[in-house]
Design a protein around this motif. Structure first.
Motif, PDB file in Angstrom:
ATOM      1  N   GLU A   1      12.260 -10.077  -5.853  1.00 58.23           N
ATOM      2  CA  GLU A   1      12.110  -8.881  -5.022  1.00 58.23           C
ATOM      3  C   GLU A   1      13.300  -8.759  -4.066  1.00 58.23           C
ATOM      4  OE1 GLU A   1       8.263  -8.618  -3.274  1.00 58.23           O
ATOM      5  OE2 GLU A   1       8.844  -7.097  -1.831  1.00 58.23           O
TER       6      GLU A   1
ATOM      7  N   GLY B   1       6.034 -10.759   1.898  1.00 57.36           N
ATOM      8  CA  GLY B   1       5.462 -11.906   1.203  1.00 57.36           C
ATOM      9  C   GLY B   1       4.293 -12.584   1.879  1.00 57.36           C
TER      10      GLY B   1
ATOM     11  N   ALA C   1       0.807  -1.220   0.000  1.00 52.92           N
ATOM     12  CA  ALA C   1       0.000   0.000   0.000  1.00 52.92           C
ATOM     13  C   ALA C   1       0.847   1.279   0.000  1.00 52.92           C
ATOM     14  CB  ALA C   1      -0.919  -0.010   1.214  1.00 52.92           C
TER      15      ALA C   1
ATOM     16  N   ARG D   1       0.999 -12.685  -0.447  1.00 51.27           N
ATOM     17  CA  ARG D   1       1.007 -13.293  -1.789  1.00 51.27           C
ATOM     18  C   ARG D   1       0.218 -14.564  -1.841  1.00 51.27           C
ATOM     19  NH1 ARG D   1       5.839 -10.883  -2.645  1.00 51.27           N
ATOM     20  NH2 ARG D   1       5.193  -8.733  -2.689  1.00 51.27           N
TER      21      ARG D   1
ATOM     22  N   ASP E   1       5.689  -6.464   5.753  1.00 49.25           N
ATOM     23  CA  ASP E   1       4.506  -6.912   6.502  1.00 49.25           C
ATOM     24  C   ASP E   1       4.692  -6.661   7.983  1.00 49.25           C
ATOM     25  OD1 ASP E   1       2.955  -7.938   4.361  1.00 49.25           O
ATOM     26  OD2 ASP E   1       4.364  -9.581   4.216  1.00 49.25           O
TER      27      ASP E   1
HETATM   28  O1  LIG Z   1       5.239  -8.241   0.863  1.00 48.93           O
HETATM   29  C1  LIG Z   1       5.334  -7.054   0.828  1.00 48.93           C
HETATM   30  C2  LIG Z   1       6.297  -6.313   0.059  1.00 48.93           C
HETATM   31  O2  LIG Z   1       6.822  -7.159  -0.843  1.00 48.93           O
HETATM   32  C3  LIG Z   1       4.453  -6.182   1.589  1.00 48.93           C
HETATM   33  O3  LIG Z   1       4.715  -6.337   2.898  1.00 48.93           O
HETATM   34  C4  LIG Z   1       3.043  -6.443   1.254  1.00 48.93           C
HETATM   35  O4  LIG Z   1       2.861  -6.347  -0.123  1.00 48.93           O
HETATM   36  C5  LIG Z   1       2.206  -5.450   2.010  1.00 48.93           C
HETATM   37  O5  LIG Z   1       0.983  -5.346   1.440  1.00 48.93           O
HETATM   38  P1  LIG Z   1      -0.055  -4.292   2.008  1.00 48.93           P
HETATM   39  O6  LIG Z   1       0.700  -3.024   2.205  1.00 48.93           O
HETATM   40  O7  LIG Z   1      -1.089  -4.201   0.940  1.00 48.93           O
HETATM   41  O8  LIG Z   1      -0.556  -4.869   3.297  1.00 48.93           O
END
Ligand SMILES: O=C(CO)[C@H](O)[C@H](O)COP(=O)(O)O
Length: 355
Positions: free
Chosen positions: A163, A150, A80, A153, A138
């Motif tokens: 990544e 991750g 996000a 995912r 995360d």
């Molecule tokens: O894995 C990640 C980066 O590669 C992020 O932590 C994940 O995409 C976070 O997603 P969001 O901000 O939508 O909770």
């Protein structure tokens, strides 16, 4: 917490605040498309999700304003906050505030965000020099800034391996998180990529290694009903042909880097979602403003503050949550001005962008 670098934009941000007011300037945003030219002061929103979006946007904006310069090759993260940063970067490019920036997407999602935002893209290639990368995490371990990626995912169309390569080669890295994601002990899932042939043996070995601390589940594709610990008939298969195990820690992990090392040594493990990178900065979106931490200096300052305040148990968390320690940090900042380990950036360190 908080260590801190004042960067050029620190001054900009401070000039938006009223003296030492704890009220941080918030910026209106619309979904994931911040408008560079429509910045306005807003009262703290009554809606918690728009408030947290506004906080994330502050983190994204600070990251782009502070670290991205014209001519850079920039790794574009996923999540996000990264989405907000990509769109803000696109806005700065479109109005000419930045020029000749090339983005290297870390995922299909970030490539798509960049295409929509008008950020020119290159595919990651081995030996490519990446000047700066931002990413979401995360969850993040305090002080070390080791983090987990991750968890989200579910479809396997992203590559944690690719990544992580980008995060590994980048010269400078910023991870953007909220204060809730900044923890003294990380719990929950560590995604682990395993060879799909023989996945069960690998899962059992991991289970034995962390017995009593974690459960191991093979990740299933979403929309396939209740799959259970084995992932059912439709396990996620990544782009590189791996299955994903969620190694779900049920109590706080004392040291994330140790877990990463243990996983690296298991046959059949092709990768995992733990990031351990130095130098790394965290831009933390907190209720009271942004907090910038640099893992090259955190430990030194924490020890120093502990001795100044006469409390050997002072932790980054104490600093983060108890503003009373800030004067000590400022004091230390001045004391250390002649000490060798402090470079110019560090000398200019301040502790919070805005409190
Ligand atoms: O894995 C990640 C980066 O590669 C992020 O932590 C994940 O995409 C976070 O997603 P969001 O901000 O939508 O909770």
């Amino acid at each position: 917490m908080a260590i801190i670098h004042s960067f050029p934009s620190y001054l900009n941000l401070r000039s938006h605040t009223h003296g030492h007011s704890t009220h941080h300037r918030l910026t209106t945003i619309s979904g994931c498309k911040p408008k560079l030219n429509s910045i306005s002061l807003i009262a703290r929103s009554s809606s918690s999700s728009s408030h947290s979006n506004a906080l994330l946007f502050e983190a994204a904006k600070h990251t782009v304003d502070t670290y991205v310069e014209s001519g850079m090759v920039v790794g574009l993260g996923s999540g996000a906050a990264s989405c907000l940063a990509i769109h803000y970067l696109g806005q700065k490019l479109s109005v000419g505030q930045l020029k000749d920036v090339v983005g290297i997407p870390t995922s299909v999602g970030s490539a798509s965000d960049a295409a929509k935002a008008g950020v020119p893209l290159h595919q990651y290639q081995h030996s490519l020099q990446i000047d700066f990368t931002f990413n979401d995490a995360d969850i993040m371990e305090e002080v070390s800034l080791n983090a987990v990626i991750g968890r989200q995912r579910l479809e396997g169309d992203e590559s944690i391996i690719e990544e992580k390569k980008i995060l590994d080669v980048t010269k400078n890295l910023v991870l953007m998180v909220t204060e809730k994601q900044y923890k003294s002990g990380v719990e929950g899932s560590i995604p682990v990529l395993v060879n799909s042939v023989g996945w069960m043996e690998t899962a059992e070995e991991i289970d034995d290694l962390f017995v009593g601390d974690a459960e191991v589940w093979r990740r299933a594709c979403i929309g396939r009903g209740h799959a259970g610990p084995t992932g059912g008939d439709f396990p996620v298969v990544t782009r590189e042909g791996h299955n994903v195990l969620d190694v779900i820690f049920t109590s706080p992990i004392p040291n994330l880097a140790e877990v990463a090392k243990l996983l690296d040594n298991i046959d059949g493990v092709a990768g995992h979602g733990i990031i351990t990178k130095t130098p790394c900065r965290a831009v933390i979106a907190a209720q009271s403003g942004l907090c910038i931490i640099d893992n090259t200096t955190t430990t030194i300052l924490i020890q120093a503050v502990a001795s100044v305040v006469g409390n050997g148990s002072t932790t980054a968390s104490d600093m983060f949550h108890h503003h009373r320690l800030l004067p000590s940090l400022f004091f230390l900042s001045s004391l250390f001005s002649d000490v060798e380990f402090r470079d110019k950036d560090f000398l200019e360190s301040v502790f919070f962008v805005s409190w």
